[in-house]
Write an enzyme that holds these catalytic residues in place. Structure first.
Site, PDB file in Angstrom:
ATOM      1  N   GLY A  49      49.033  54.739  -2.340  1.00 43.42           N
ATOM      2  CA  GLY A  49      47.775  54.219  -2.856  1.00 43.42           C
ATOM      3  C   GLY A  49      47.931  53.178  -3.942  1.00 43.42           C
ATOM      4  O   GLY A  49      46.963  52.533  -4.316  1.00 43.42           O
ATOM      5  N   CYS A 260      27.527  55.254  24.297  1.00 42.72           N
ATOM      6  CA  CYS A 260      27.977  53.939  24.739  1.00 42.72           C
ATOM      7  C   CYS A 260      27.329  53.580  26.077  1.00 42.72           C
ATOM      8  O   CYS A 260      27.350  54.370  27.017  1.00 42.72           O
ATOM      9  CB  CYS A 260      29.500  53.944  24.859  1.00 42.72           C
ATOM     10  SG  CYS A 260      30.152  52.433  25.589  1.00 42.72           S
ATOM     11  N   CYS A 263      30.563  53.303  28.777  1.00 41.74           N
ATOM     12  CA  CYS A 263      31.360  54.446  29.210  1.00 41.74           C
ATOM     13  C   CYS A 263      30.651  55.776  28.952  1.00 41.74           C
ATOM     14  O   CYS A 263      31.118  56.824  29.374  1.00 41.74           O
ATOM     15  CB  CYS A 263      32.733  54.447  28.534  1.00 41.74           C
ATOM     16  SG  CYS A 263      32.686  54.919  26.793  1.00 41.74           S
ATOM     17  N   CYS A 284      30.920  51.214  22.585  1.00 37.78           N
ATOM     18  CA  CYS A 284      32.103  51.607  21.821  1.00 37.78           C
ATOM     19  C   CYS A 284      32.664  50.392  21.081  1.00 37.78           C
ATOM     20  O   CYS A 284      32.786  49.310  21.667  1.00 37.78           O
ATOM     21  CB  CYS A 284      33.202  52.117  22.737  1.00 37.78           C
ATOM     22  SG  CYS A 284      32.898  53.721  23.445  1.00 37.78           S
ATOM     23  N   CYS A 290      37.211  52.480  25.447  1.00 35.97           N
ATOM     24  CA  CYS A 290      36.063  52.422  26.337  1.00 35.97           C
ATOM     25  C   CYS A 290      36.527  52.144  27.767  1.00 35.97           C
ATOM     26  O   CYS A 290      36.130  52.812  28.721  1.00 35.97           O
ATOM     27  CB  CYS A 290      35.121  51.328  25.846  1.00 35.97           C
ATOM     28  SG  CYS A 290      33.502  51.323  26.610  1.00 35.97           S
TER      29      CYS A 290
END
Lengths: 300, 300
Positions: A49, A260, A263, A284, A290
């Site tokens: 980090g 979606c 899909c 998606c 997808c």
């Protein structure tokens, strides 16, 4: 990592030729530059980090277009690696295609792919693929603004002091003020997280949807900010905890049951796609995921 | 208008508040020295009240304070009086960590049980001690407040820095403190830039007291307040002395404030302590010529 300088290529090398550009080092960057980037990466992994400064070099793409991620990728990649590059979940955007081509041209022995599970290195702008990732994959994020405290403090000297002293009261106040004014935390992309219980970090502008996937992830995440000259990292199996209140907990995006249009998935991060008739459908964001679902269902 | 309903007043206190022993020394300072400049071997000889200056005649260094030693017990208050530039504020700023002292030690009951020197602790540790165990009221509200965020947010910052993580508790505590400072809850979400100077000062006091610190440093806290509000603030400070066992160091020009709040008083001139002892004794029977002048100018 290959030391060879690539030769034997015509000057006007184009993609159709299997060769690479002549006169360039393997993977475009010279070995010393790659070494310095790798040193920054090692330090970043050692202090999860923490933003490690590095000497961001010139590249054939402009700063702000993924040069941080690209330098990380070019410094790591070698023969046998398989690279996937996505831009907001798309493998086919101009930026993703250009970055992939640069690697194809300058790093022989590297394959590129759109399939998440085949990739060893995934360079991404603002998404983590929906498909589960495993321990021998590396995520490389392109980061525009690496400093999570910039919203509350303009001075770099001061934000560095704040990180050094773990003086994070002010970023917490920003979230508190958000709750007071709006009744919830309105931050979405680039949601601030605490890494390894110490440093506050911005996970690049990935949507909140992807943030929980960094927590105790099996894979290594490397973040490169080329314009801002910073590299940071989340090593595998590291705690990544979003900043939130006990009574206003962190929540991912809610698509309210939408699915979606292509899909049919209702368990992925969806984006709105405008249609020629002025309406819009949800789809998606991760196109390769997808595609795979549609193939699975025999819809492609 | 707040998005959160007003919550019942509830004071959430730190666990260590209850366990504080009234007889314990909360804060002990020995030979504190702060200077502006490089310093030389003659600095100590050439400055001080006997030379009527704190600027070293040889190297030009300003000895802001030197040889300052004192101790404050929990629940007690020490007053510091002295003319402008005598080093009063410098002492507070060193203790709070705004200024790095050139020498000396400070120990805090709540930090390593008073066995360690706060001045040599790492910046991160000092920040933590400051966030959890200390509070400061600056002479100018703009030094102690962020005027752009709400008054409640200013108080909340201290609580958030001390790891309070529930918005309802934070708001209850902040609202309660502000109300005791005669700032209505309806103005809690207004930024202090919209407040009068006196109100800003009261927000600062609420902020300093927010997380039940072991030591509170007050720099001219009542200057700029009207007399009735001054009385209210002083009442509150007296009550806190009784109930929360806070040790306080009060810097003031106002001998009335010192007489009311402080059992013991220290008189400073040209960066040195010229007299210290029981407040009554110092005000009734001043020994040092400067103290005599100070007391007689008030009584005149």
């Amino acid at each position: 990592m290959n030391e060879a300088v690539v030769s034997e290529i015509p000057h006007d090398a184009s993609r159709t030729q299997s060769g690479t550009h002549s006169g360039y080092s393997y993977a475009f960057l010279d070995e010393l530059t790659k070494k310095s980037v790798r040193r920054a990466i090692l330090k970043a992994v050692a202090v999860p980090g923490y933003q490690v400064p590095f000497g961001s070099t010139e590249l054939p793409i402009a700063r702000g277009w993924g040069t941080g991620g690209l330098q990380v990728t070019l410094s790591l990649i070698g023969p046998g690696d398989v690279l996937k590059v996505i831009d907001q979940g798309s493998d086919d955007s101009v930026n993703a295609v250009n970055i992939r081509q640069l690697v194809e041209l300058t790093a022989p022995g590297v394959d590129t792919t759109a399939a998440t599970e085949e990739a060893t290195i995934i360079q991404t702008r603002h998404r983590i693929p929906e498909a589960p990732l495993h321990a021998d994959q590396i995520m490389v994020f392109q980061v525009p603004l690496p400093e999570p405290l910039r919203v509350v403090e303009r001075r770099e000297s001061e934000t560095r002091r704040m990180h050094a002293e773990a003086d994070y009261g002010r970023i917490w106040v920003a979230l508190y003020e958000d709750v007071v004014q709006h009744g919830r935390i309105t931050r979405s992309a680039g949601y601030p997280v605490v890494v390894n219980g110490r440093h506050v970090m911005t996970p690049s502008p990935i949507p909140k949807w992807d943030v929980p996937r960094l927590h105790q992830a099996p894979f290594l995440s490397l973040f490169g900010a080329g314009r801002e000259k910073r590299i940071y990292a989340v090593p595998p199996l590291t705690d990544v905890v979003p900043l939130a209140f006990d009574d206003y907990p962190f929540a991912i995006e809610d698509f309210d049951g939408a699915h979606c249009a292509r899909c049919g998935s209702d368990d992925t991060f969806l984006v709105e796609v405008p249609q020629p008739d002025g309406s819009s459908v949800m789809s998606c964001s991760d196109e390769s995921w997808c595609e795979a679902r549609r193939t699975e269902r025999g819809q492609s | 208008m707040s998005a959160i309903a007003t919550l019942p007043t509830e004071i959430v206190r730190h666990d260590h508040v209850a366990s504080r022993n009234a007889e314990q020394i909360a804060l002990k300072v020995e030979n504190l020295e702060a200077r502006y400049g490089r310093g030389c071997s003659a600095c100590h000889e050439l400055t001080g009240p006997e030379h009527s200056t704190n600027v070293c005649g040889q190297c030009g260094t300003v000895i802001a304070c030197a040889d300052v030693s004192f101790a404050v017990r929990a629940g007690r208050t020490l007053g510091i009086v002295g003319e402008s530039g005598s080093g009063k504020t410098t002492v507070l700023r060193c203790l709070y960590g705004d200024l790095n002292p050139a020498g000396g030690t400070a120990s805090l009951m709540t930090y390593e049980e008073g066995r360690a020197n706060l001045f040599t602790a790492s910046a991160q540790v000092r920040r933590r001690v400051r966030n959890f165990d200390m509070g400061m009221v600056y002479q100018h509200a703009r030094d102690g407040l962020n005027l752009r965020i709400s008054a409640g947010g200013n108080v909340a910052e201290r609580l958030l820095a001390a790891e309070w993580r529930r918005v309802d508790q934070i708001r209850a505590r902040a609202g309660h403190l502000l109300e005791r400072m005669e700032i209505p809850r309806s103005r809690m979400d207004t930024p202090p830039s919209a407040f009068s100077g006196g109100m800003q000062q009261r927000v600062q006091i609420a902020r300093a007291l927010a997380n039940g610190p072991a030591v509170v440093l007050l720099d001219e806290m009542t200057s700029g307040l009207d007399v009735s509000v001054q009385a209210g603030v002083l009442d509150l400070v007296l009550e806190l002395q009784r109930t929360e066992g806070v040790a306080m160091v009060v810097v003031s020009h106002d001998l009335g404030v010192i007489r009311l709040l402080c059992e013991r008083t220290m008189v400073m001139k040209n960066g040195r302590v010229v007299e210290s002892g029981l407040t009554d004794q110092i005000l009734e029977d001043p020994r040092h010529p400067y103290t005599q002048l100070l007391v007689s100018s008030v009584n005149a």
